[in-house]
Design an enzyme around this catalytic site. Structure first.
Site, short mmCIF file in Angstrom:
data_model
loop_
_atom_site.label_atom_id
_atom_site.label_comp_id
_atom_site.label_asym_id
_atom_site.label_seq_id
_atom_site.Cartn_x
_atom_site.Cartn_y
_atom_site.Cartn_z
N ASP A 37 0.88 -1.18 0.00
CA ASP A 37 0.00 0.00 0.00
C ASP A 37 0.91 1.22 0.00
O ASP A 37 2.08 1.12 0.34
CB ASP A 37 -0.88 0.02 1.26
CG ASP A 37 -2.17 0.83 1.09
OD1 ASP A 37 -3.25 0.22 0.98
OD2 ASP A 37 -2.09 2.08 1.04
N ASP A 63 3.50 2.45 -4.41
CA ASP A 63 2.53 3.34 -5.07
C ASP A 63 2.24 2.72 -6.43
O ASP A 63 3.11 2.70 -7.30
CB ASP A 63 3.13 4.74 -5.20
CG ASP A 63 2.16 5.72 -5.86
OD1 ASP A 63 1.17 5.26 -6.49
OD2 ASP A 63 2.39 6.94 -5.75
N VAL A 64 1.03 2.23 -6.62
CA VAL A 64 0.72 1.50 -7.86
C VAL A 64 0.78 2.39 -9.10
O VAL A 64 0.85 1.87 -10.22
CB VAL A 64 -0.65 0.78 -7.81
CG1 VAL A 64 -0.67 -0.32 -6.77
CG2 VAL A 64 -1.81 1.76 -7.61
N TYR A 156 -14.38 7.31 -12.43
CA TYR A 156 -14.20 6.05 -11.69
C TYR A 156 -14.90 4.90 -12.41
O TYR A 156 -14.34 3.81 -12.57
CB TYR A 156 -14.76 6.23 -10.27
CG TYR A 156 -14.74 4.99 -9.39
CD1 TYR A 156 -13.56 4.54 -8.81
CD2 TYR A 156 -15.91 4.27 -9.16
CE1 TYR A 156 -13.56 3.41 -8.00
CE2 TYR A 156 -15.92 3.15 -8.35
CZ TYR A 156 -14.74 2.71 -7.77
OH TYR A 156 -14.73 1.60 -6.97
N LYS A 160 -13.21 1.58 -14.00
CA LYS A 160 -13.54 0.20 -13.60
C LYS A 160 -13.97 -0.63 -14.81
O LYS A 160 -13.76 -1.84 -14.86
CB LYS A 160 -14.62 0.20 -12.52
CG LYS A 160 -14.10 0.73 -11.18
CD LYS A 160 -12.94 -0.10 -10.65
CE LYS A 160 -12.48 0.34 -9.27
NZ LYS A 160 -11.29 -0.41 -8.80
N THR A 191 -16.55 0.48 3.72
CA THR A 191 -15.10 0.58 3.95
C THR A 191 -14.79 2.07 4.17
O THR A 191 -15.66 2.91 3.93
CB THR A 191 -14.31 0.10 2.71
OG1 THR A 191 -14.57 1.02 1.64
CG2 THR A 191 -14.71 -1.31 2.29
N1 LIG Z 1 -16.10 0.18 -1.14
C1 LIG Z 1 -16.89 -0.01 -2.17
O1 LIG Z 1 -18.11 0.15 -2.08
C2 LIG Z 1 -16.33 -0.52 -3.48
C3 LIG Z 1 -17.24 -1.02 -4.42
C4 LIG Z 1 -16.76 -1.54 -5.61
C5 LIG Z 1 -15.39 -1.55 -5.85
N2 LIG Z 1 -14.52 -1.05 -4.91
C6 LIG Z 1 -13.08 -1.14 -5.20
O2 LIG Z 1 -12.52 -2.04 -4.27
C7 LIG Z 1 -11.15 -1.68 -4.01
C8 LIG Z 1 -10.94 -1.48 -2.52
O3 LIG Z 1 -11.82 -0.47 -2.08
P1 LIG Z 1 -12.03 -0.13 -0.52
O4 LIG Z 1 -13.40 0.41 -0.43
O5 LIG Z 1 -11.60 -1.27 0.31
O6 LIG Z 1 -11.04 1.12 -0.40
P2 LIG Z 1 -10.18 1.74 0.78
O7 LIG Z 1 -10.12 3.19 0.51
O8 LIG Z 1 -10.65 1.26 2.12
O9 LIG Z 1 -8.76 1.09 0.49
C9 LIG Z 1 -8.05 1.38 -0.69
C10 LIG Z 1 -6.57 1.27 -0.38
O10 LIG Z 1 -5.86 1.59 -1.58
C11 LIG Z 1 -4.73 2.37 -1.20
N3 LIG Z 1 -4.25 3.17 -2.32
C12 LIG Z 1 -4.86 4.23 -2.88
N4 LIG Z 1 -4.07 4.73 -3.85
C13 LIG Z 1 -2.96 3.96 -3.90
C14 LIG Z 1 -1.78 3.97 -4.68
N5 LIG Z 1 -1.55 4.92 -5.61
N6 LIG Z 1 -0.85 3.00 -4.47
C15 LIG Z 1 -1.05 2.06 -3.52
N7 LIG Z 1 -2.13 2.01 -2.72
C16 LIG Z 1 -3.07 2.95 -2.92
C17 LIG Z 1 -5.22 3.23 -0.05
O11 LIG Z 1 -4.13 3.71 0.74
C18 LIG Z 1 -6.10 2.25 0.71
O12 LIG Z 1 -5.38 1.55 1.71
C19 LIG Z 1 -10.90 -0.41 -4.83
O13 LIG Z 1 -10.31 -0.77 -6.06
C20 LIG Z 1 -12.30 0.14 -5.04
O14 LIG Z 1 -12.39 0.93 -6.18
C21 LIG Z 1 -14.97 -0.53 -3.73
#
Ligand SMILES: NC(=O)c1ccc[n+]([C@@H]2O[C@H](COP(=O)([O-])OP(=O)(O)OC[C@H]3O[C@@H](n4cnc5c(N)ncnc54)[C@H](O)[C@@H]3O)[C@@H](O)[C@H]2O)c1
Length: 256
Positions: A37, A63-64, A156, A160, A191
């Protein structure tokens, strides 16, 4: 016996939310986990919690959106654990809530740098290790909004959609190496990412939950572990004949 005994997994965005839940579940199922992360403090906490619970994990700051960072961490993780079997591309950001005609180029690029290029970079650098291993599994986090549209968060949702297609393209390409590539498509999951959006919403979390789940069969927000179990199935050998699949984990949102 764990469902991932003997496997090594690298997970992006593992400091929070569904990435964290996936890292903890994988470790509980016997995997050795590279927790990555760009949030160093929370990432270390996750790796420490896994270790304290008797699992095997190591944190790497990554950092991705930066190819050198991804390349260096993938090499370090493969070196630490003697190879890689599983990649989970979970890191993601939500970006601006604007329709296409209001989005600036900088806003578009910032979102795509993480949500689309991040998946590309991690896949690019992990695949050679999976080929070396004779196969593996990649699980990409898309969204219900990588399958259908709505009138919010346009960059976004387009990003996706790109992740959905990257999954299909890579599944078609890498089957010959024994590498499977699938995506998960959560509806709204509680989350930190969603807590942030709900806090800004008129009426707060209860109103946000009612609005977001109005089109679901199971009318509540998802829990991170409910998605992590789907990722576990796709990462494990239980899904050995499953590739190129877009798995909604969405309380029935896309069924209606
Ligand atoms: N929460 C939802 O409702 C939801 C729904 C559909 C899809 N998603 C997807 O699921 C995945 C996880 O979401 P979440 O809700 O657990 O998010 P979250 O914000 O709780 O966690 C995301 C993590 O990604 C990290 N991150 C962000 N940018 C980064 C970078 N440049 N390099 C490395 N790490 C980085 C952040 O520090 C964080 O720890 C994401 O891809 C999100 O788009 C989320």
């Amino acid at each position: 016996m764990g469902r991932l005994d003997g496997k090594v997994a690298i997970i992006t965005g593992a400091a929070s939310g569904m990435g964290r839940a996936t890292a903890e579940l994988f470790a509980a199922e016997g995997a050795r986990v590279a927790v990555t992360d760009f949030d160093e403090e929370r990432g270390r906490e996750v790796a420490d919690a896994i270790t304290a619970a008797g699992g095997s994990a190591r944190f790497h700051r990554m950092d991705v959106s930066q190819e050198e960072s991804v390349a260096a961490v993938v090499e370090a993780a493969a070196r630490d654990f003697g190879g890689l079997d599983i990649l989970v591309n979970c890191a993601g950001i939500i970006g601006v809530d604007k329709p296409t005609h209001e989005v600036t180029e900088a806003e578009w690029d910032a979102l795509f740098a993480v949500d689309v290029k991040g998946v590309f970079f991690a896949t690019k650098h992990v695949v050679p290790h999976l080929i070396e291993r004779g196969g593996g599994s990649i699980v990409n986090f898309s969204s219900i909004y990588g399958l259908v549209g709505n009138d919010e968060f346009t960059p976004y949702h387009v990003a996706k959609g790109a992740v959905t297609m990257q999954t299909r393209q890579d599944a078609a390409t890498y089957g010959r190496y024994g590498i499977r590539v699938n995506s998960v498509h959560p509806s709204t999951v509680l989350t930190p990412l969603v807590e942030g959006i709900a806090a800004e919403f008129d009426g707060g979390l209860p109103a946000y939950e009612a609005m977001m789940t109005a089109n679901q069969s199971i009318r509540r927000l998802g829990r991170p572990i409910e998605v992590a179990y789907g990722v576990l199935y796709l990462a494990s050998d239980e899904s050995a004949w499953v590739t190129g699949v877009a798995l909604p984990i969405d309380g029935g949102y896309t069924a209606r």
